[in-house]
Design a protein around this motif. Structure first.
Motif, PDB file in Angstrom:
ATOM      1  N   ARG A 410      35.238  35.428  24.621  1.00 34.92           N
ATOM      2  CA  ARG A 410      35.492  34.586  26.026  1.00 34.92           C
ATOM      3  C   ARG A 410      35.450  35.508  27.284  1.00 34.92           C
ATOM      4  O   ARG A 410      34.984  35.471  28.485  1.00 34.92           O
ATOM      5  CB  ARG A 410      36.068  33.464  25.798  1.00 34.92           C
ATOM      6  CG  ARG A 410      35.750  32.360  24.924  1.00 34.92           C
ATOM      7  CD  ARG A 410      36.566  31.010  25.241  1.00 34.92           C
ATOM      8  NE  ARG A 410      36.131  30.035  24.531  1.00 34.92           N
ATOM      9  CZ  ARG A 410      36.402  28.796  24.780  1.00 34.92           C
ATOM     10  NH1 ARG A 410      36.986  28.491  25.705  1.00 34.92           N
ATOM     11  NH2 ARG A 410      36.021  27.784  23.673  1.00 34.92           N
ATOM     12  N   ALA A 411      36.599  36.490  27.124  1.00 31.00           N
ATOM     13  CA  ALA A 411      36.757  37.301  28.121  1.00 31.00           C
ATOM     14  C   ALA A 411      35.616  38.121  28.632  1.00 31.00           C
ATOM     15  O   ALA A 411      35.542  38.385  29.661  1.00 31.00           O
ATOM     16  CB  ALA A 411      38.128  38.096  27.742  1.00 31.00           C
ATOM     17  N   ALA A 412      35.115  38.696  27.344  1.00 31.04           N
ATOM     18  CA  ALA A 412      33.693  39.653  27.640  1.00 31.04           C
ATOM     19  C   ALA A 412      32.715  38.844  28.393  1.00 31.04           C
ATOM     20  O   ALA A 412      32.161  39.430  29.202  1.00 31.04           O
ATOM     21  CB  ALA A 412      33.325  40.320  26.264  1.00 31.04           C
ATOM     22  N   GLN A 413      32.501  37.458  28.138  1.00 31.25           N
ATOM     23  CA  GLN A 413      31.441  36.825  28.799  1.00 31.25           C
ATOM     24  C   GLN A 413      31.815  36.649  30.377  1.00 31.25           C
ATOM     25  O   GLN A 413      31.074  36.863  31.112  1.00 31.25           O
ATOM     26  CB  GLN A 413      31.343  35.567  28.151  1.00 31.25           C
ATOM     27  CG  GLN A 413      30.678  35.573  26.726  1.00 31.25           C
ATOM     28  CD  GLN A 413      30.709  34.001  26.040  1.00 31.25           C
ATOM     29  OE1 GLN A 413      31.543  33.090  26.193  1.00 31.25           O
ATOM     30  NE2 GLN A 413      29.514  33.548  25.648  1.00 31.25           N
ATOM     31  N   ARG A 414      33.047  36.403  30.437  1.00 32.41           N
ATOM     32  CA  ARG A 414      33.539  36.183  31.756  1.00 32.41           C
ATOM     33  C   ARG A 414      33.333  37.759  32.724  1.00 32.41           C
ATOM     34  O   ARG A 414      33.084  37.691  33.875  1.00 32.41           O
ATOM     35  CB  ARG A 414      34.855  35.613  32.012  1.00 32.41           C
ATOM     36  CG  ARG A 414      35.174  34.241  31.610  1.00 32.41           C
ATOM     37  CD  ARG A 414      36.482  33.579  32.056  1.00 32.41           C
ATOM     38  NE  ARG A 414      37.464  34.431  31.244  1.00 32.41           N
ATOM     39  CZ  ARG A 414      38.047  34.124  30.041  1.00 32.41           C
ATOM     40  NH1 ARG A 414      37.740  33.077  29.427  1.00 32.41           N
ATOM     41  NH2 ARG A 414      39.108  34.759  29.379  1.00 32.41           N
ATOM     42  N   LEU A 415      33.677  38.626  31.992  1.00 31.39           N
ATOM     43  CA  LEU A 415      33.697  39.926  32.801  1.00 31.39           C
ATOM     44  C   LEU A 415      32.200  40.448  32.964  1.00 31.39           C
ATOM     45  O   LEU A 415      31.911  40.994  33.901  1.00 31.39           O
ATOM     46  CB  LEU A 415      34.415  40.968  31.708  1.00 31.39           C
ATOM     47  CG  LEU A 415      34.312  42.449  32.151  1.00 31.39           C
ATOM     48  CD1 LEU A 415      35.345  42.371  33.674  1.00 31.39           C
ATOM     49  CD2 LEU A 415      34.810  43.292  31.286  1.00 31.39           C
ATOM     50  N   GLY A 416      31.370  39.990  31.892  1.00 34.06           N
ATOM     51  CA  GLY A 416      29.889  40.352  32.042  1.00 34.06           C
ATOM     52  C   GLY A 416      29.188  39.629  32.788  1.00 34.06           C
ATOM     53  O   GLY A 416      28.388  40.316  33.822  1.00 34.06           O
ATOM     54  N   ARG A 417      29.638  38.248  33.441  1.00 25.33           N
ATOM     55  CA  ARG A 417      29.136  37.619  34.550  1.00 25.33           C
ATOM     56  C   ARG A 417      29.492  38.210  35.786  1.00 25.33           C
ATOM     57  O   ARG A 417      28.617  38.225  36.799  1.00 25.33           O
ATOM     58  CB  ARG A 417      29.262  36.090  34.472  1.00 25.33           C
ATOM     59  CG  ARG A 417      28.696  35.295  33.288  1.00 25.33           C
ATOM     60  CD  ARG A 417      28.852  33.779  33.606  1.00 25.33           C
ATOM     61  NE  ARG A 417      29.993  33.114  33.267  1.00 25.33           N
ATOM     62  CZ  ARG A 417      30.264  32.827  32.000  1.00 25.33           C
ATOM     63  NH1 ARG A 417      29.624  32.913  31.043  1.00 25.33           N
ATOM     64  NH2 ARG A 417      31.709  32.449  31.530  1.00 25.33           N
ATOM     65  N   VAL A 418      30.965  38.589  35.977  1.00 28.19           N
ATOM     66  CA  VAL A 418      31.275  39.202  37.066  1.00 28.19           C
ATOM     67  C   VAL A 418      30.448  40.759  37.370  1.00 28.19           C
ATOM     68  O   VAL A 418      30.111  40.930  38.597  1.00 28.19           O
ATOM     69  CB  VAL A 418      32.804  39.495  37.147  1.00 28.19           C
ATOM     70  CG1 VAL A 418      33.260  40.261  38.322  1.00 28.19           C
ATOM     71  CG2 VAL A 418      33.700  38.296  37.063  1.00 28.19           C
ATOM     72  N   ALA A 419      30.353  41.564  35.988  1.00 31.48           N
ATOM     73  CA  ALA A 419      29.999  42.804  36.376  1.00 31.48           C
ATOM     74  C   ALA A 419      28.389  42.919  36.864  1.00 31.48           C
ATOM     75  O   ALA A 419      27.935  43.760  37.558  1.00 31.48           O
ATOM     76  CB  ALA A 419      29.939  43.621  35.120  1.00 31.48           C
ATOM     77  N   GLU A 420      27.454  41.726  36.338  1.00 32.91           N
ATOM     78  CA  GLU A 420      26.167  42.075  36.311  1.00 32.91           C
ATOM     79  C   GLU A 420      25.818  41.464  37.855  1.00 32.91           C
ATOM     80  O   GLU A 420      24.610  41.319  38.293  1.00 32.91           O
ATOM     81  CB  GLU A 420      25.491  41.050  35.234  1.00 32.91           C
ATOM     82  CG  GLU A 420      25.631  39.406  35.345  1.00 32.91           C
ATOM     83  CD  GLU A 420      24.877  38.821  34.454  1.00 32.91           C
ATOM     84  OE1 GLU A 420      24.346  39.315  33.645  1.00 32.91           O
ATOM     85  OE2 GLU A 420      24.713  37.561  34.307  1.00 32.91           O
ATOM     86  N   GLY A 421      26.531  40.630  38.561  1.00 35.26           N
ATOM     87  CA  GLY A 421      26.497  39.851  39.611  1.00 35.26           C
ATOM     88  C   GLY A 421      25.423  40.598  40.771  1.00 35.26           C
ATOM     89  O   GLY A 421      24.381  40.539  41.259  1.00 35.26           O
ATOM     90  N   PRO A 422      26.032  42.017  41.118  1.00 31.39           N
ATOM     91  CA  PRO A 422      25.047  42.764  42.129  1.00 31.39           C
ATOM     92  C   PRO A 422      23.727  43.305  41.498  1.00 31.39           C
ATOM     93  O   PRO A 422      22.902  43.786  42.302  1.00 31.39           O
ATOM     94  CB  PRO A 422      26.180  44.091  42.390  1.00 31.39           C
ATOM     95  CG  PRO A 422      27.246  43.513  41.924  1.00 31.39           C
ATOM     96  CD  PRO A 422      27.270  42.660  40.629  1.00 31.39           C
TER      97      PRO A 422
END
Length: 471
Positions: A410-422
């Motif tokens: 779940r933490a990786a999913q949240r981090l992935g959504r933040v990282a891919e934003g730009p």
């Protein structure tokens, strides 16, 4: 890099696609007329698997029977030993020229180069191999080595190398030119070199199948004949050819039977070569037998059907594989012959679609072996290209660690959504895509786009729905 370069050669790709389409269409016609085709495939598989289980026994039986018939058997543990034996035999024959039947095994040991280094001229007599030799090219297919050349390219080679500026451009013109060029060699050169499709343990005989008649000339006219064969070419009984000679031509060239099927045993006074030698080549094959998963590779009868069906081969041709054995069978054979040191990328040269397995006449499960070899590559800590594969292994271990824990996942999913934003771009339909990723991940986006991660996971949606329904 080789594949990327060849992908830009549109003429080569067109030639390869046309040739493989023609062969596959012919194959389908002659296979579909066989009501027992699948039973034949199973029989072929059983013959080959039984042979590999008792390989030492059948090789010794072949040696005994070949020797009793007047032949001489030589054992070569590797390519260097095979070259040394052959060079010694050619020198003993008193000849500085040899005529050759098409043989992938002699390509494997780079025999022509070794002969040239000591002043012996080798003449390839198979039409496709002659084209390759005169064009100073490399084979791109097991059965049709010059498959990547079209008629105009072949004509240009013959005009230049045979000094025939007025040569016509029809297939008949090219065949006539090759016939005239080779006929003089057949009648003059006293030493022949052949490969073997099968070695028959029961009789000590050797079998070669071909479509042009050049092989028959090389097997009957020379005074000395040297046959070079991998130890995997042996079959137990003469009767086994009943199955294998139905499977091979249909799978290789779409023919019901090869026009020329030559089987010879030893020597006979006044008939054919009076000095006959067989060089049995190991060159890594014994070590392959020790690998329970990959040893089925040795069941191959070199029909090339897997190449014709492979979507990767059809796009790149054979040169991209960097080996005389191209296509799916080359992707599993070459790494094992080279002890996984010089061809670590080949097990990845596949989409794992399974087309090769479907057409293999002896049912070699090539995708299964590819996955097995990929596992070996990842585990090995070799020099040179090790960094790339170690990085992949580290990435896989990281992913495994994440997937083993719900909290980490779940933490990786949240981090992935933040990282891919730009990085996300919208295609106008509301769908978001990533067209560029940094570092090693860029290998993925270099040839495809990646869909953005969903704003909400299924579990989050389900929990939200449950909360809403509860209210």
């Amino acid at each position: 890099m080789a594949a990327r370069s060849l992908m830009g050669d549109t003429q080569l790709r067109k030639n390869v696609r046309h040739a493989t389409d023609v062969i596959q269409a012919k194959r389908r016609r002659v296979v579909d007329e066989m009501p027992d085709w699948q039973a034949l495939r199973e029989s072929g598989r059983q013959i080959r698997e039984h042979t590999m289980l008792h390989l030492e026994e059948y090789l010794e039986e072949f040696e005994r029977n070949c020797t009793a018939a007047g032949g001489t058997v030589h054992w070569a543990p590797d390519a260097a030993a095979a070259r040394e034996i052959i060079l010694r035999l050619v020198k003993a024959s008193g000849s500085d020229e040899v005529i050759k039947i098409k043989s992938m095994t002699t390509e494997e040991i780079q025999l022509n180069r070794a002969l040239e280094a000591v002043g012996v001229k080798a003449y390839e007599t198979d039409l496709a191999e002659l084209i390759i030799q005169l064009g100073q090219d490399q084979p791109s297919h097991i059965v049709v080595p010059a498959l990547h050349k079209n008629r105009q390219q072949i004509r240009a080679i013959f005009q230049r190398e045979m000094n025939l500026p007025e040569l016509g451009e029809t297939a008949q013109d090219l065949a006539d030119a090759a016939r005239r060029f080779l006929r003089e060699k057949f009648l003059r050169v006293k030493t022949g070199v052949s490969g073997a499709n099968f070695l028959i343990a029961e009789t000590g005989g050797v079998c070669v199948v071909e479509s042009e008649g050049n092989g028959r000339m090389c097997l009957t006219l020379p005074e000395t004949l040297i046959t070079v064969a991998g130890i995997d070419k042996v079959v137990p009984r003469f009767q086994d050819l009943e199955v294998l000679l139905q499977l091979l031509p249909r799978s290789a060239t779409g023919e019901r039977m090869n026009p020329y099927n030559s089987i010879w045993t030893g020597v006979r006074q006044g008939d054919g070569p009076q000095s006959f030698h067989v060089v049995l080549l190991d060159n890594g094959r014994s070590s392959m037998l020790a690998d329970e998963e990959a040893k089925q590779t040795l069941n191959c009868i070199r029909c090339g059907a897997c190449q014709n069906a492979c979507p990767v081969y059809r796009q790149t041709g054979g040169h991209a594989y960097g080996s005389v054995y191209a296509g799916p069978i080359g992707a599993i054979l070459t790494p094992q012959l080279q002890q996984m040191e010089h061809a670590q990328s080949l097990p990845y040269a596949s989409s794992l679609c399974g087309a090769c397995y479907e057409v293999c006449p002896v049912k070699i499960n090539i995708p299964e072996v590819l996955i097995h070899l990929r596992n070996k590559v990842v585990k090995q800590d070799t020099a040179g290209v090790a960094g790339l594969f170690n990085a992949e292994a580290a990435a896989m271990k990281t992913m495994a660690m994440i997937f083993r824990s719900e909290r980490r996942f779940r933490a990786a999913q949240r981090l992935g959504r933040v990282a891919e934003g730009p990085l996300v771009r919208n295609d106008g339909s509301g769908e978001g895509w990533i067209g560029w990723l940094p570092g090693l991940l860029g290998g993925w986006t270099a040839v495809r786009d990646l869909r953005e991660m969903p704003k909400q996971t299924f579990r989050e949606w389900w929990e939200e729905r449950g909360t809403r329904d509860g209210q």
